[in-house]
Design a protein around this motif. Structure first.
Motif, PDB file in Angstrom:
ATOM      1  N   GLU B   9      58.605  12.734 119.118  1.00 18.24           N
ATOM      2  CA  GLU B   9      58.093  13.922 119.788  1.00 18.24           C
ATOM      3  C   GLU B   9      56.908  14.504 119.055  1.00 18.24           C
ATOM      4  OE1 GLU B   9      61.997  15.919 121.851  1.00 18.24           O
ATOM      5  OE2 GLU B   9      60.446  17.178 120.955  1.00 18.24           O
ATOM      6  N   ALA B  10      56.958  14.435 117.708  1.00 16.43           N
ATOM      7  CA  ALA B  10      55.898  15.059 116.925  1.00 16.43           C
ATOM      8  C   ALA B  10      55.566  14.218 115.706  1.00 16.43           C
ATOM      9  CB  ALA B  10      56.315  16.463 116.495  1.00 16.43           C
ATOM     10  N   LEU B  11      54.298  14.262 115.326  1.00 18.80           N
ATOM     11  CA  LEU B  11      53.819  13.555 114.148  1.00 18.80           C
ATOM     12  C   LEU B  11      52.929  14.521 113.379  1.00 18.80           C
ATOM     13  CD1 LEU B  11      53.730  10.723 112.840  1.00 18.80           C
ATOM     14  CD2 LEU B  11      51.695  10.268 114.196  1.00 18.80           C
ATOM     15  N   ASN B  12      53.221  14.642 112.093  1.00 18.77           N
ATOM     16  CA  ASN B  12      52.540  15.630 111.260  1.00 18.77           C
ATOM     17  C   ASN B  12      51.839  14.881 110.136  1.00 18.77           C
ATOM     18  OD1 ASN B  12      51.989  17.922 109.672  1.00 18.77           O
ATOM     19  ND2 ASN B  12      53.879  18.904 110.349  1.00 18.77           N
ATOM     20  N   ILE B  13      50.497  14.926 110.075  1.00 21.83           N
ATOM     21  CA  ILE B  13      49.810  14.176 109.020  1.00 21.83           C
ATOM     22  C   ILE B  13      48.727  15.026 108.382  1.00 21.83           C
ATOM     23  CG2 ILE B  13      50.239  11.948 110.142  1.00 21.83           C
ATOM     24  CD1 ILE B  13      47.256  11.935 110.909  1.00 21.83           C
ATOM     25  N   GLN B  14      48.282  14.556 107.227  1.00 17.62           N
ATOM     26  CA  GLN B  14      47.228  15.239 106.476  1.00 17.62           C
ATOM     27  C   GLN B  14      45.860  14.809 107.009  1.00 17.62           C
ATOM     28  OE1 GLN B  14      48.115  17.300 103.735  1.00 17.62           O
ATOM     29  NE2 GLN B  14      45.983  17.949 103.863  1.00 17.62           N
ATOM     30  N   GLU B  15      44.941  15.732 107.037  1.00 22.62           N
ATOM     31  CA  GLU B  15      43.564  15.431 107.435  1.00 22.62           C
ATOM     32  C   GLU B  15      43.028  14.243 106.625  1.00 22.62           C
ATOM     33  OE1 GLU B  15      40.984  18.740 106.827  1.00 22.62           O
ATOM     34  OE2 GLU B  15      39.263  17.774 107.812  1.00 22.62           O
ATOM     35  N   GLY B  16      42.305  13.368 107.300  1.00 22.11           N
ATOM     36  CA  GLY B  16      41.722  12.205 106.631  1.00 22.11           C
ATOM     37  C   GLY B  16      42.567  10.950 106.712  1.00 22.11           C
ATOM     38  N   LYS B  17      43.876  11.131 106.987  1.00 19.81           N
ATOM     39  CA  LYS B  17      44.758   9.966 107.107  1.00 19.81           C
ATOM     40  C   LYS B  17      44.644   9.359 108.503  1.00 19.81           C
ATOM     41  CE  LYS B  17      46.759  10.557 103.071  1.00 19.81           C
ATOM     42  NZ  LYS B  17      46.464   9.667 101.953  1.00 19.81           N
ATOM     43  N   THR B  18      45.238   8.172 108.640  1.00 22.51           N
ATOM     44  CA  THR B  18      45.276   7.514 109.949  1.00 22.51           C
ATOM     45  C   THR B  18      46.577   7.872 110.660  1.00 22.51           C
ATOM     46  OG1 THR B  18      43.911   5.660 109.235  1.00 22.51           O
ATOM     47  CG2 THR B  18      45.342   5.291 111.137  1.00 22.51           C
ATOM     48  N   ALA B  19      46.441   8.322 111.883  1.00 27.79           N
ATOM     49  CA  ALA B  19      47.619   8.596 112.719  1.00 27.79           C
ATOM     50  C   ALA B  19      47.906   7.362 113.545  1.00 27.79           C
ATOM     51  CB  ALA B  19      47.357   9.781 113.639  1.00 27.79           C
ATOM     52  N   THR B  20      49.157   6.951 113.602  1.00 23.94           N
ATOM     53  CA  THR B  20      49.550   5.806 114.430  1.00 23.94           C
ATOM     54  C   THR B  20      50.648   6.236 115.379  1.00 23.94           C
ATOM     55  OG1 THR B  20      48.980   4.210 112.711  1.00 23.94           O
ATOM     56  CG2 THR B  20      50.478   3.465 114.438  1.00 23.94           C
ATOM     57  N   LEU B  21      50.381   6.103 116.661  1.00 27.03           N
ATOM     58  CA  LEU B  21      51.326   6.496 117.702  1.00 27.03           C
ATOM     59  C   LEU B  21      51.776   5.236 118.432  1.00 27.03           C
ATOM     60  CD1 LEU B  21      49.459   9.020 117.084  1.00 27.03           C
ATOM     61  CD2 LEU B  21      49.957   9.735 119.423  1.00 27.03           C
ATOM     62  N   THR B  22      53.052   5.238 118.838  1.00 32.10           N
ATOM     63  CA  THR B  22      53.637   4.045 119.445  1.00 32.10           C
ATOM     64  C   THR B  22      54.049   4.309 120.884  1.00 32.10           C
ATOM     65  OG1 THR B  22      54.547   3.468 117.285  1.00 32.10           O
ATOM     66  CG2 THR B  22      55.452   2.302 119.170  1.00 32.10           C
ATOM     67  N   CYS B  23      53.840   3.309 121.720  1.00 31.44           N
ATOM     68  CA  CYS B  23      54.275   3.361 123.104  1.00 31.44           C
ATOM     69  C   CYS B  23      55.006   2.057 123.394  1.00 31.44           C
ATOM     70  CB  CYS B  23      53.049   3.511 123.998  1.00 31.44           C
ATOM     71  SG  CYS B  23      53.377   3.459 125.773  1.00 31.44           S
ATOM     72  N   ASN B  24      56.266   2.146 123.761  1.00 33.35           N
ATOM     73  CA  ASN B  24      57.064   0.971 124.115  1.00 33.35           C
ATOM     74  C   ASN B  24      57.445   1.041 125.587  1.00 33.35           C
ATOM     75  OD1 ASN B  24      57.577  -0.342 121.407  1.00 33.35           O
ATOM     76  ND2 ASN B  24      58.348   1.711 121.009  1.00 33.35           N
ATOM     77  N   TYR B  25      57.485  -0.107 126.225  1.00 31.01           N
ATOM     78  CA  TYR B  25      57.874  -0.124 127.632  1.00 31.01           C
ATOM     79  C   TYR B  25      58.926  -1.203 127.869  1.00 31.01           C
ATOM     80  CZ  TYR B  25      54.517  -3.981 127.836  1.00 31.01           C
ATOM     81  OH  TYR B  25      53.843  -5.141 127.599  1.00 31.01           O
ATOM     82  N   THR B  26      59.639  -1.056 128.950  1.00 28.62           N
ATOM     83  CA  THR B  26      60.675  -2.041 129.297  1.00 28.62           C
ATOM     84  C   THR B  26      60.179  -2.873 130.477  1.00 28.62           C
ATOM     85  OG1 THR B  26      61.679  -0.478 130.817  1.00 28.62           O
ATOM     86  CG2 THR B  26      62.520  -0.506 128.569  1.00 28.62           C
ATOM     87  N   ASN B  27      60.886  -3.861 130.794  1.00 33.41           N
ATOM     88  CA  ASN B  27      60.631  -4.691 131.976  1.00 33.41           C
ATOM     89  C   ASN B  27      59.262  -5.374 131.931  1.00 33.41           C
ATOM     90  OD1 ASN B  27      63.152  -3.859 132.797  1.00 33.41           O
ATOM     91  ND2 ASN B  27      62.366  -2.212 134.052  1.00 33.41           N
ATOM     92  N   TYR B  28      58.566  -5.352 133.018  1.00 32.18           N
ATOM     93  CA  TYR B  28      57.380  -6.182 133.152  1.00 32.18           C
ATOM     94  C   TYR B  28      56.167  -5.574 132.474  1.00 32.18           C
ATOM     95  CZ  TYR B  28      60.437  -8.002 136.712  1.00 32.18           C
ATOM     96  OH  TYR B  28      61.520  -8.500 137.366  1.00 32.18           O
ATOM     97  N   SER B  29      55.280  -6.452 132.038  1.00 34.69           N
ATOM     98  CA  SER B  29      54.059  -5.962 131.409  1.00 34.69           C
ATOM     99  C   SER B  29      53.157  -5.317 132.444  1.00 34.69           C
ATOM    100  CB  SER B  29      53.315  -7.118 130.733  1.00 34.69           C
ATOM    101  OG  SER B  29      53.927  -7.455 129.536  1.00 34.69           O
ATOM    102  N   PRO B  30      52.585  -4.187 132.084  1.00 35.13           N
ATOM    103  CA  PRO B  30      51.665  -3.531 133.012  1.00 35.13           C
ATOM    104  C   PRO B  30      50.337  -4.274 133.057  1.00 35.13           C
ATOM    105  CG  PRO B  30      51.724  -2.347 130.938  1.00 35.13           C
ATOM    106  CD  PRO B  30      52.738  -3.444 130.826  1.00 35.13           C
ATOM    107  N   ALA B  31      49.611  -4.059 134.123  1.00 37.35           N
ATOM    108  CA  ALA B  31      48.265  -4.625 134.220  1.00 37.35           C
ATOM    109  C   ALA B  31      47.315  -3.871 133.295  1.00 37.35           C
ATOM    110  CB  ALA B  31      47.776  -4.552 135.658  1.00 37.35           C
TER     111      ALA B  31
END
Lengths: 113, 112
Positions: B9-31
């Motif tokens: 729900e939330a990601l808290n990081i320090q300025e200058g760092k790299t933020a990495t957000l994840t998205c997972n899906y089920t079933n078929y691959s989207p176009a």
């Protein structure tokens, strides 16, 4: 840069009243969409519109909802008899092609009392 | 039906760092898989689109990857700034469908 515009920004209505939400899509776009977002929830698809007809709609988009492109620039969403659960942000979007990026408007906040 | 999960729900990081957000899906691959930014009370703003046959896309400080084997997309913001603080939405579009299916979003907070 061209953008999608929506009016009004905020609409308050009584339950059972009809509301019309208005959108001006990006001028050379051909595909138009309505989405809604109930407070704190996901953005949900309502309907897509192409060539003056509905191309796809969700289960939410029942007989109480209708869309229209009354002229060459406006795209409207009508809710015939509003319910409390229709309270949400309504976003209009448009795209040049069906498989292109969809550009969203700023939204209309609908409050049903 | 297609389901999408965004890592937290939330990601808290320090300025200058790299933020990495994840998205997972089920079933078929989207176009197509798209990433949007949403500020409170505003509409989603398009950031990047990646197609099924693409592995990676970049735009300035943003990078998105797409792994159809893992059914996952990663969204990176390098050299993050407090102005990057917002909710980031992942959205899928299936082949032969017009609609975008959105995840619930990840709220990113970049601390100065």
């Amino acid at each position: 840069e061209p953008e999608v515009t929506q009016t009004p920004s905020h609409q308050v209505t009584q339950m059972g009243q009809e509301v019309i939400l208005r959108c001006v899509p990006i001028s050379n776009h051909l595909y138009f969409y309505w989405y809604r977002q109930i407070l704190g929830q996901k953005v949900e698809f309502l309907v897509s519109f192409y060539n003056n007809e509905i191309s796809e709609k969700s289960e939410i988009f029942d007989d109480q909802f209708s869309v229209e492109r009354p002229d060459g620039s406006n795209f409207t969403l009508k809710i015939r008899s509003t319910k409390l659960e229709d309270s949400a942000m309504y976003f209009c979007a448009s795209s040049g092609l069906a498989t292109d990026t969809q550009y969203f408007g700023p939204g209309t906040r609908l409050t049903v009392l | 039906s297609q389901k999408i999960e965004q890592n937290s729900e939330a990601l808290n990081i320090q300025e200058g760092k790299t933020a990495t957000l994840t998205c997972n899906y089920t079933n078929y691959s989207p176009a197509y898989l798209q990433w949007y930014r949403q500020d409170p009370g505003r509409g989603p703003v398009f950031l990047l689109l990646i197609r099924e046959n693409e592995k990676e896309k970049r735009k300035e400080r943003l990078k998105v990857t797409f792994d159809t084997t893992l059914k996952q997309s990663l969204f990176h913001i390098t050299a993050s700034q407090p102005a990057d603080s917002a909710t980031y939405l992942c959205a899928l579009q299936m082949d032969s469908s017009y609609k975008l299916i959105f995840g619930s979003g990840t709220r990113l907070l970049v601390r100065p």
